[in-house]
Scaffold this active site. Structure first.
Site, PDB file in Angstrom:
ATOM      1  N   HIS A   1       0.811  -1.103   0.098  1.00 56.29           N
ATOM      2  CA  HIS A   1       0.036   0.007  -0.170  1.00 56.29           C
ATOM      3  C   HIS A   1       1.119   1.198  -0.079  1.00 56.29           C
ATOM      4  O   HIS A   1       2.110   1.246   0.414  1.00 56.29           O
ATOM      5  CB  HIS A   1      -0.883  -0.059   1.172  1.00 56.29           C
TER       6      HIS A   1
ATOM      7  N   ASP B   1     -15.218 -11.062   5.389  1.00 62.55           N
ATOM      8  CA  ASP B   1     -14.033 -11.348   4.436  1.00 62.55           C
ATOM      9  C   ASP B   1     -12.996 -12.309   5.278  1.00 62.55           C
ATOM     10  O   ASP B   1     -12.602 -11.764   6.269  1.00 62.55           O
ATOM     11  CB  ASP B   1     -13.432 -10.277   3.992  1.00 62.55           C
TER      12      ASP B   1
ATOM     13  N   ASP C   1      -3.241 -13.239  -0.514  1.00 61.73           N
ATOM     14  CA  ASP C   1      -3.676 -12.125   0.323  1.00 61.73           C
ATOM     15  C   ASP C   1      -4.446 -12.850   1.595  1.00 61.73           C
ATOM     16  O   ASP C   1      -5.972 -12.791   1.733  1.00 61.73           O
ATOM     17  CB  ASP C   1      -4.865 -11.173  -0.400  1.00 61.73           C
TER      18      ASP C   1
ATOM     19  N   ASP D   1     -10.273 -14.290   4.437  1.00 62.39           N
ATOM     20  CA  ASP D   1      -8.708 -14.337   3.907  1.00 62.39           C
ATOM     21  C   ASP D   1      -7.903 -15.612   4.354  1.00 62.39           C
ATOM     22  O   ASP D   1      -6.953 -15.360   5.021  1.00 62.39           O
ATOM     23  CB  ASP D   1      -8.045 -13.149   4.417  1.00 62.39           C
TER      24      ASP D   1
ATOM     25  N   GLU E   1      -9.202 -11.535  -6.572  1.00 64.51           N
ATOM     26  CA  GLU E   1      -9.077 -12.229  -5.344  1.00 64.51           C
ATOM     27  C   GLU E   1     -10.356 -13.114  -5.100  1.00 64.51           C
ATOM     28  O   GLU E   1     -11.401 -13.045  -5.286  1.00 64.51           O
ATOM     29  CB  GLU E   1      -9.545 -11.182  -4.047  1.00 64.51           C
TER      30      GLU E   1
ATOM     31  N   HIS F   1     -13.165 -12.694  -2.765  1.00 65.65           N
ATOM     32  CA  HIS F   1     -14.088 -11.477  -3.267  1.00 65.65           C
ATOM     33  C   HIS F   1     -15.060 -12.061  -4.183  1.00 65.65           C
ATOM     34  O   HIS F   1     -16.136 -11.663  -4.445  1.00 65.65           O
ATOM     35  CB  HIS F   1     -13.288 -10.262  -3.964  1.00 65.65           C
TER      36      HIS F   1
ATOM     37  N   ASP G   1       2.452   1.626   3.239  1.00 61.74           N
ATOM     38  CA  ASP G   1       3.426   0.643   3.718  1.00 61.74           C
ATOM     39  C   ASP G   1       4.706   1.021   3.161  1.00 61.74           C
ATOM     40  O   ASP G   1       5.685   0.999   3.739  1.00 61.74           O
ATOM     41  CB  ASP G   1       3.016  -0.750   2.958  1.00 61.74           C
TER      42      ASP G   1
ATOM     43  N   GLU H   1      -9.415  -4.262  -8.332  1.00 64.20           N
ATOM     44  CA  GLU H   1      -9.575  -5.375  -7.449  1.00 64.20           C
ATOM     45  C   GLU H   1     -10.942  -5.327  -6.943  1.00 64.20           C
ATOM     46  O   GLU H   1     -11.461  -4.800  -6.122  1.00 64.20           O
ATOM     47  CB  GLU H   1      -8.723  -5.322  -6.250  1.00 64.20           C
TER      48      GLU H   1
HETATM   49  C1  XLS Z   1      -9.100  -6.246   0.843  1.00 65.94           C
HETATM   50  C2  XLS Z   1      -8.080  -6.207  -0.199  1.00 65.94           C
HETATM   51  C3  XLS Z   1      -6.780  -5.657  -0.056  1.00 65.94           C
HETATM   52  C4  XLS Z   1      -6.161  -5.417  -1.309  1.00 65.94           C
HETATM   53  C5  XLS Z   1      -5.167  -4.411  -1.479  1.00 65.94           C
HETATM   54  O1  XLS Z   1     -10.320  -6.997   0.999  1.00 65.94           O
HETATM   55  O2  XLS Z   1      -8.108  -7.513  -0.472  1.00 65.94           O
HETATM   56  O3  XLS Z   1      -6.004  -6.394   0.895  1.00 65.94           O
HETATM   57  O4  XLS Z   1      -5.998  -6.467  -1.830  1.00 65.94           O
HETATM   58  O5  XLS Z   1      -5.727  -3.165  -1.161  1.00 65.94           O
HETATM   59 MG    MG Z   2      -6.775  -8.487  -2.041  1.00 68.26          MG
END
Ligand code: XLS
Ligand code: MG
Length: 346
Positions: A51, A250, A285, A252, A212, A215, A54, A176
């Protein structure tokens, strides 16, 4: 196991997280950026995702000059470590200026902030030598649909993307999509939406997508089909593999953790379509579970890559000729069992 060097892997500093959730505090101590970079290298990953903050912490309180200086210091650190930056993404969901969204905010000052910050982020991408700007459009949506116009919001996003494309003739925007969270409904929920919006920009060739897994599942779609769709257009420029147990927050989770067959199908389409042949990375991710102890804080990353590579092997040893003849005979019952037994192993 398939050779790691046929795919390049990466993750972001936020993927070594501390276990905080909306209902409780963190469960693991924070690690420094340098520590995370060392671990990435020690694990044998190839690149890091960033980011903008980051790369340049506290970016909103720094001058343009200071931002560039710090980005250059980071580039040197990456060079010294033999690592590269896969992408940079503006974090447009923390600031008080993005409470009502960034590019689609109803307040013109806030829209200006979001665009300016995105342009600074492109400057950072330039210094870090990546041409990919990832746009996770976190707050480009509504809690209350009556609060914004959908048509106007699409137009505002196109205006913002055009400014980014004009700022740097090499930058590519990888949208994304995510259908919800933090918003009730987002304006770009799927790859189809992302690629349709790309067509309205001044340089559609430089507007593509990042998929992703979680998502897609949150949108009720099959991640492998979304990957196929984007790759049919030559628009899958990055990938966030993980997993998600149905329609909830979410998660992950590690890649393959919930649905191994879906993970297999994702890997199979990547193999079939030659993902990575133009330098694209496989990014995870993923986050450690809240219960994970500090000593295992990297396991979810290593495990996701292990699972990915095992599934590459499964995709390569899948009996395609037999599958083809079962398809010709329309014996999908046998095809189903063939997939299951292949995944279970003998
Ligand atoms: C959040 C997103 C984030 C992006 C990067 O849900 O996946 O991690 O990948 O900004
Ligand atoms: Mg992501």
């Amino acid at each position: 196991m398939a050779k790691a060097n046929q795919y390049k892997f990466c993750f972001g500093p936020w993927n070594i997280s501390q276990g905080g959730d909306p209902y409780g505090p963190t469960t693991r101590p924070e690690q420094s950026f340098d520590w995370k970079l060392d671990q990435l290298k020690a694990l044998g990953f190839d690149a890091m995702m960033f980011h903008d903050d980051d790369a340049v912490p506290d970016i909103d309180n720094k001058s343009e000059k200071q931002i560039l200086t710090e980005a250059k210091e980071l580039k040197k650190k990456l060079d010294d470590a033999g690592l590269v930056a896969e992408m940079v993404a503006p974090r447009l969901w923390f600031s008080p200026m993005t409470i009502d969204g960034g590019y689609t905010s109803n307040d013109p000052k806030c829209r200006r902030y979001a665009i300016d910050r995105s342009l600074r982020c492109i400057d950072i991408a330039n210094i870090l030598d990546t041409d990919i700007l990832v746009l996770w459009l976190a707050r480009e949506g509504t809690y209350l649909r009556e609060s914004k116009s959908g048509k106007r919001s699409v137009e505002l996003m196109v205006e913002a993307f055009d400014k980014m494309l004009a700022h740097d003739k090499k930058i590519r925007l990888a949208i994304e999509p995510k259908p919800n969270e933090p918003m009730d409904h987002a304006y770009i929920p799927t790859i189809g939406h992302a690629l349709a919006v790309a067509q309205l920009t001044t340089d559609a060739r430089r507007v593509g997508a990042l998929i992703e897994t979680a998502h897609c599942i949150l949108a009720g779609l099959d991640p492998a089909d979304e990957i196929d769709f984007a790759m049919t257009f030559g628009k899958l420029w990055s990938l966030h593999l993980n997993d998600q147990n149905g329609l909830k927050f979410d998660q992950d989770k590690p890649f393959g953790s919930t649905n191994l067959r879906s993970a297999f199908n994702q890997v199979r389409v990547l193999e079939r379509n030659g993902y990575g042949k133009h330098g694209e990375y496989v990014c995870f991710d993923v986050h450690p579970f809240r219960t994970t102890k500090s000593e295992q804080t990297l396991a979810h990353l290593d495990n996701s890559r292990r699972t990915f590579l095992r599934l590459v092997e499964k995709a390569r040893t899948f009996d395609e000729a037999r599958a083809k003849s079962l398809i010709a005979e329309r014996d999908y019952q046998a095809l189903d069992q063939m997939v299951i037994e292949h995944l279970l192993g003998k």
